[in-house]
Every structure is written in structure tokens, then in C-alpha cells.
Design an enzyme around this catalytic site. Structure first.
Site, PDB file in Angstrom:
ATOM      1  N   LYS A  81       0.819  -1.219   0.000  1.00 26.82           N
ATOM      2  CA  LYS A  81       0.000   0.000   0.000  1.00 26.82           C
ATOM      3  C   LYS A  81       0.851   1.267   0.000  1.00 26.82           C
ATOM      4  O   LYS A  81       0.433   2.294  -0.528  1.00 26.82           O
ATOM      5  CB  LYS A  81      -0.893  -0.015   1.259  1.00 26.82           C
ATOM      6  CG  LYS A  81      -1.863   1.147   1.334  1.00 26.82           C
ATOM      7  CD  LYS A  81      -2.816   0.975   2.478  1.00 26.82           C
ATOM      8  CE  LYS A  81      -2.140   1.258   3.813  1.00 26.82           C
ATOM      9  NZ  LYS A  81      -3.164   1.341   4.893  1.00 26.82           N
ATOM     10  N   ASP A  82       2.037   1.188   0.589  1.00 25.67           N
ATOM     11  CA  ASP A  82       2.904   2.364   0.686  1.00 25.67           C
ATOM     12  C   ASP A  82       3.867   2.489  -0.491  1.00 25.67           C
ATOM     13  O   ASP A  82       4.678   3.404  -0.534  1.00 25.67           O
ATOM     14  CB  ASP A  82       3.723   2.303   1.986  1.00 25.67           C
ATOM     15  CG  ASP A  82       2.829   2.352   3.224  1.00 25.67           C
ATOM     16  OD1 ASP A  82       1.737   2.928   3.135  1.00 25.67           O
ATOM     17  OD2 ASP A  82       3.231   1.803   4.270  1.00 25.67           O
ATOM     18  N   ARG A 129      -8.674   8.921   2.019  1.00 25.24           N
ATOM     19  CA  ARG A 129      -9.661   7.906   1.631  1.00 25.24           C
ATOM     20  C   ARG A 129     -10.586   7.591   2.807  1.00 25.24           C
ATOM     21  O   ARG A 129     -11.821   7.570   2.671  1.00 25.24           O
ATOM     22  CB  ARG A 129      -8.937   6.628   1.172  1.00 25.24           C
ATOM     23  CG  ARG A 129      -9.877   5.481   0.797  1.00 25.24           C
ATOM     24  CD  ARG A 129      -9.095   4.205   0.525  1.00 25.24           C
ATOM     25  NE  ARG A 129      -8.294   3.813   1.689  1.00 25.24           N
ATOM     26  CZ  ARG A 129      -8.751   3.099   2.701  1.00 25.24           C
ATOM     27  NH1 ARG A 129     -10.000   2.684   2.720  1.00 25.24           N
ATOM     28  NH2 ARG A 129      -7.972   2.798   3.731  1.00 25.24           N
ATOM     29  N   ARG A 130     -10.009   7.372   3.990  1.00 27.40           N
ATOM     30  CA  ARG A 130     -10.847   7.067   5.150  1.00 27.40           C
ATOM     31  C   ARG A 130     -11.715   8.263   5.513  1.00 27.40           C
ATOM     32  O   ARG A 130     -12.876   8.096   5.897  1.00 27.40           O
ATOM     33  CB  ARG A 130      -9.968   6.643   6.338  1.00 27.40           C
ATOM     34  CG  ARG A 130      -9.306   5.284   6.093  1.00 27.40           C
ATOM     35  CD  ARG A 130      -8.328   4.873   7.167  1.00 27.40           C
ATOM     36  NE  ARG A 130      -7.681   3.596   6.825  1.00 27.40           N
ATOM     37  CZ  ARG A 130      -6.415   3.306   7.074  1.00 27.40           C
ATOM     38  NH1 ARG A 130      -5.635   4.186   7.674  1.00 27.40           N
ATOM     39  NH2 ARG A 130      -5.921   2.142   6.717  1.00 27.40           N
ATOM     40  N   ARG A 147      -1.565  11.140  12.599  1.00 22.74           N
ATOM     41  CA  ARG A 147      -0.445  10.502  11.899  1.00 22.74           C
ATOM     42  C   ARG A 147       0.358   9.672  12.888  1.00 22.74           C
ATOM     43  O   ARG A 147       0.107   9.677  14.076  1.00 22.74           O
ATOM     44  CB  ARG A 147       0.480  11.571  11.266  1.00 22.74           C
ATOM     45  CG  ARG A 147      -0.122  12.279  10.089  1.00 22.74           C
ATOM     46  CD  ARG A 147       0.408  11.892   8.715  1.00 22.74           C
ATOM     47  NE  ARG A 147       1.721  11.323   8.590  1.00 22.74           N
ATOM     48  CZ  ARG A 147       2.783  11.956   8.109  1.00 22.74           C
ATOM     49  NH1 ARG A 147       2.696  13.215   7.752  1.00 22.74           N
ATOM     50  NH2 ARG A 147       3.930  11.336   7.978  1.00 22.74           N
ATOM     51  N   ARG A 153      -0.759   5.874  17.131  1.00 24.10           N
ATOM     52  CA  ARG A 153      -2.161   6.218  16.917  1.00 24.10           C
ATOM     53  C   ARG A 153      -3.045   5.640  18.010  1.00 24.10           C
ATOM     54  O   ARG A 153      -3.966   6.304  18.493  1.00 24.10           O
ATOM     55  CB  ARG A 153      -2.616   5.709  15.536  1.00 24.10           C
ATOM     56  CG  ARG A 153      -2.063   6.572  14.407  1.00 24.10           C
ATOM     57  CD  ARG A 153      -2.631   6.155  13.077  1.00 24.10           C
ATOM     58  NE  ARG A 153      -1.651   5.459  12.258  1.00 24.10           N
ATOM     59  CZ  ARG A 153      -1.948   4.804  11.135  1.00 24.10           C
ATOM     60  NH1 ARG A 153      -3.200   4.730  10.729  1.00 24.10           N
ATOM     61  NH2 ARG A 153      -1.011   4.231  10.447  1.00 24.10           N
ATOM     62  N   CYS A 240      -1.288  10.535  -2.552  1.00 22.85           N
ATOM     63  CA  CYS A 240      -1.988  10.661  -1.267  1.00 22.85           C
ATOM     64  C   CYS A 240      -2.907  11.879  -1.289  1.00 22.85           C
ATOM     65  O   CYS A 240      -3.571  12.185  -0.314  1.00 22.85           O
ATOM     66  CB  CYS A 240      -1.001  10.800  -0.118  1.00 22.85           C
ATOM     67  SG  CYS A 240       0.421   9.750  -0.251  1.00 22.85           S
TER      68      CYS A 240
HETATM   69  N1  LIG Z   1      -0.011   3.948   5.814  1.00 22.24           N
HETATM   70  C1  LIG Z   1       0.642   3.163   6.813  1.00 22.24           C
HETATM   71  C2  LIG Z   1       0.344   1.718   6.664  1.00 22.24           C
HETATM   72  N2  LIG Z   1       0.836   1.006   5.644  1.00 22.24           N
HETATM   73  C3  LIG Z   1       0.385  -0.273   5.765  1.00 22.24           C
HETATM   74  C4  LIG Z   1      -0.415  -0.347   6.880  1.00 22.24           C
HETATM   75  C5  LIG Z   1      -1.120  -1.531   7.373  1.00 22.24           C
HETATM   76  C6  LIG Z   1      -0.741  -2.847   6.760  1.00 22.24           C
HETATM   77  C7  LIG Z   1      -1.252  -3.026   5.374  1.00 22.24           C
HETATM   78  O1  LIG Z   1      -2.167  -2.337   4.904  1.00 22.24           O
HETATM   79  O2  LIG Z   1      -0.722  -3.937   4.715  1.00 22.24           O
HETATM   80  C8  LIG Z   1      -0.429   0.910   7.471  1.00 22.24           C
HETATM   81  C9  LIG Z   1      -1.142   1.303   8.691  1.00 22.24           C
HETATM   82  C10 LIG Z   1      -2.558   1.737   8.461  1.00 22.24           C
HETATM   83  O3  LIG Z   1      -2.948   2.073   7.331  1.00 22.24           O
HETATM   84  O4  LIG Z   1      -3.301   1.782   9.448  1.00 22.24           O
END
Ligand SMILES: NCc1[nH]cc(CCC(=O)O)c1CC(=O)O
Length: 302
Positions: A81-82, A129-130, A147, A153, A240
Site C-alpha cells: 500500500k505504501d 480515503r478514510r 499521523r 495512533r 496521497c
Molecule cells: N499507511 C501506513 C500503513 N501502511 C500499511 C499499513 C497496514 C498494513 C497493510 O495495509 O498492509 C499501514 C497502517 C494503516 O494504514 O493503518
């Protein structure tokens, strides 16, 4: 290769994920020495500015990529995702592991579900998104920035700064914190970010020795799904800066993709859905991206 060095960020979640990959590697290749090379990235250091303004997702990869270029590491482990939709030149994904929970988690000390929150409750998340999805379902909520890594968090929630927070279920589960999840916010109501819940391994492009070591960790079905999700997000200029959600599932030889573009300020959302052959994930991503644009997503994009 007798030894492999895995670059990783230093957060508890990143270390868990890299240890997980290391354990799978040792299992697949008895005798192989696997070493972790932990490092801090600029994305971890700058917590007071929106990610989009300081350089986006790539900030979580840069130092790890430099380590690979300088020969201090052979591969890097990431939450997919990152990982930016287009990798830096000279790098490629060596493997995508089987996806864990893709959904978001609602976490609160007092409330069991999003719908139970009182009018005007304060919810923490920095993900656009959230924010857009929360606004779409509960326009009355007050959304506040949040953040930091998963433990930071949760600590802010426990300090009473928020009535609830929303974060990835996969991160909580990996850190042994699944009992904190009050409600799973799942698709189609709450569509995750592209590749949420999936771990990927990055290596230098053309490094066949390293690729070969990871071959048995690769999960083809997850790969097909995330390719569709990432293609859709990429075609919409995914960064983002705009709330974009994409979630694909594979049943037999059919791939289905749900996509969404939203506005974090107003909660306006545009949705699209299509399915197609598993052999053409990028084409499916393109189709849903076009559908979203035709339905007005272009007005929400910069
Ligand atoms: N942006 C940070 C991030 N990158 C991946 C995850 C969680 C693990 C995943 O999605 O694989 C998270 C934490 C979150 O979004 O709460």
C-alpha cells in the site's frame, strides 16, 4: 547466495513484516542466512506535514532503495500500500505475498461500531480515503488528523484525544492487537486502498539471484488483484492527495474490481465496478478508471 540482507523501516509493523518474510525465506531455503537491515526514512521522521506535500509515498522507500543501490541490502520489504504506483527506475517487485485482512478497522474505547458513534463524535485518521468514506456514511462526524505508526495512533486514542480511530486491520493483527478491533469496515461500504493488507519485496531490476530466492513466497492470486487495483489507482493519478479506493477479488478465472474516488471535504463519492479475465488485471483497472471518470471522478481529481 549464502546470505541475504533485507532492508526494512524500523516501525514495529515494518519489523514484524520483515521478520515474517525472513522466516518464510529461511523455511524455503534451509541454510540461507537472512539478515535485517533496519533504517529510518524521511516519511517516518516528518510527522507534522501532510505526506503529499513533502513528497508522497516514495518517502518511505527512498533510503531503502539507496541501501540496495549501495550494496548494503539485497531486497526491501514494504507494505505494498505504501509503494508508489510507479516504482523508481532500476527497481522491481521480486514478490507479492498472500494478502492478509484488506479491510479497515474501527477502534474505540466506548463504541462498538461506526453507527453507534454519537452525533458530532471526533474520529481520527489522516488518510484522505478514510476521511471521504467516513464523511459519506456519517456527515456529522468531526474528522481530525492522526499521523504516526500504529502504536502512536492507539496511544493517542487511549489518551482520550478521539472518540474513535480508523486504521488497517492487517496492521493491528500483525502486531497482536486484533482484540482492539470493534468493527471491520469492509467493501463495498468501505473500500480499502490499493494493495492494503499485502506485503511486497522490492529488489534491483534484473537481480535474478534475489528474485529466485523469493519465487516461492510469491502469491499469484494476490498479485493479480493488486495489479488491477494499482493500475486503476495509477490511471487516476493516484497519490496521497486524492481519496482513491480500489479492491479486487479473484474467483476462479474472473477478477472483479470495485473502485471509488471521493472528496475528503464533502464526502462526495463516485463508484465503479467491473469484472474481467484474471489474465488481464491492468485492463480491468483501466476499465474501472474510465468508468469512474465517465461518472464524474474527474471533477474530484486535481
Ligand atoms: N499507511 C501506513 C500503513 N501502511 C500499511 C499499513 C497496514 C498494513 C497493510 O495495509 O498492509 C499501514 C497502517 C494503516 O494504514 O493503518
Amino acid at each position: 547466495m549464502a546470505k541475504i540482507r533485507l532492508a526494512t523501516r524500523e516501525s514495529a509493523l515494518a519489523l514484524w513484516q520483515t521478520e515474517h518474510v525472513a522466516a518464510r525465506l529461511r523455511e524455503a531455503h534451509p541454510g540461507l542466512e537472512v539478515e535485517l537491515v533496519p533504517m529510518t526514512t524521511r516519511g517516518d521522521q516528518v510527522l507534522d506535514q501532510p505526506l503529499a506535500e513533502i513528497g508522497g509515498k516514495g518517502l518511505f522507500l527512498k533510503e531503502l532503495e539507496v541501501a540496495m543501490l549501495e550494496g548494503r541490502a539485497d531486497a526491501a520489504v514494504h507494505s505494498l500500500k505504501d509503494v508508489p504506483m510507479v516504482l523508481e527506475a532500476g527497481f522491481e517487485l521480486a514478490a507479492v505475498l498472500e494478502r492478509a485482512s484488506p479491510e479497515d478497522a474501527f477502534v474505540s474505547a466506548r463504541y462498538q461500531a461506526l453507527e453507534e458513534l454519537p452525533l458530532g463524535a471526533v474520529v481520527g485518521t489522516s488518510s484522505l480515503r478514510r476521511q471521504a468514506l467516513l464523511r459519506a456514511h456519517r456527515p456529522d462526524l468531526q474528522l481530525r488528523d492522526l499521523r504516526g505508526n500504529v502504536n502512536t495512533r492507539l496511544a493517542k486514542l487511549d489518551a482520550g484525544d478521539y472518540d474513535a480511530i480508523v486504521l488497517a486491520a492487517a496492521g493491528l493483527e500483525r502486531l497482536g492487537l486484533a482484540e482492539r478491533i470493534r468493527e471491520r469496515l469492509s467493501a463495498p461500504r468501505f473500500i480499502p486502498a490499493a494493495a492494503q493488507g499485502a506485503i511486497a519485496v522490492e529488489c534491483r531490476a534484473g537481480d535474478m539471484d534475489t528474485r529466485a530466492l523469493f519465487a516461492s513466497l510469491h502469491h499469484e492470486a494476490t498479485d493479480r488483484c493488486v495489479r488491477a487495483e494499482r493500475a486503476m489507482t495509477r490511471l487516476l493519478g493516484g497519490s496521497c492527495r486524492v481519496p482513491i479506493a480500489a479492491y479486487a477479488t479473484l474467483k476462479g478465472s474472473r477478477l472483479s474490481l470495485e473502485g471509488l474516488v471521493g472528496d475528503a471535504g464533502t464526502g462526495k463519492t463516485v463508484r465503479g465496478f467491473a469484472s474481467g479475465p484474471a489474465e488481464e488485471p491492468e485492463r480491468l483497472g483501466e476499465q474501472v478508471a474510465d468508468m469512474l471518470l465517465a461518472r464524474g471522478a474527474d471533477a474530484l481529481l486535481p
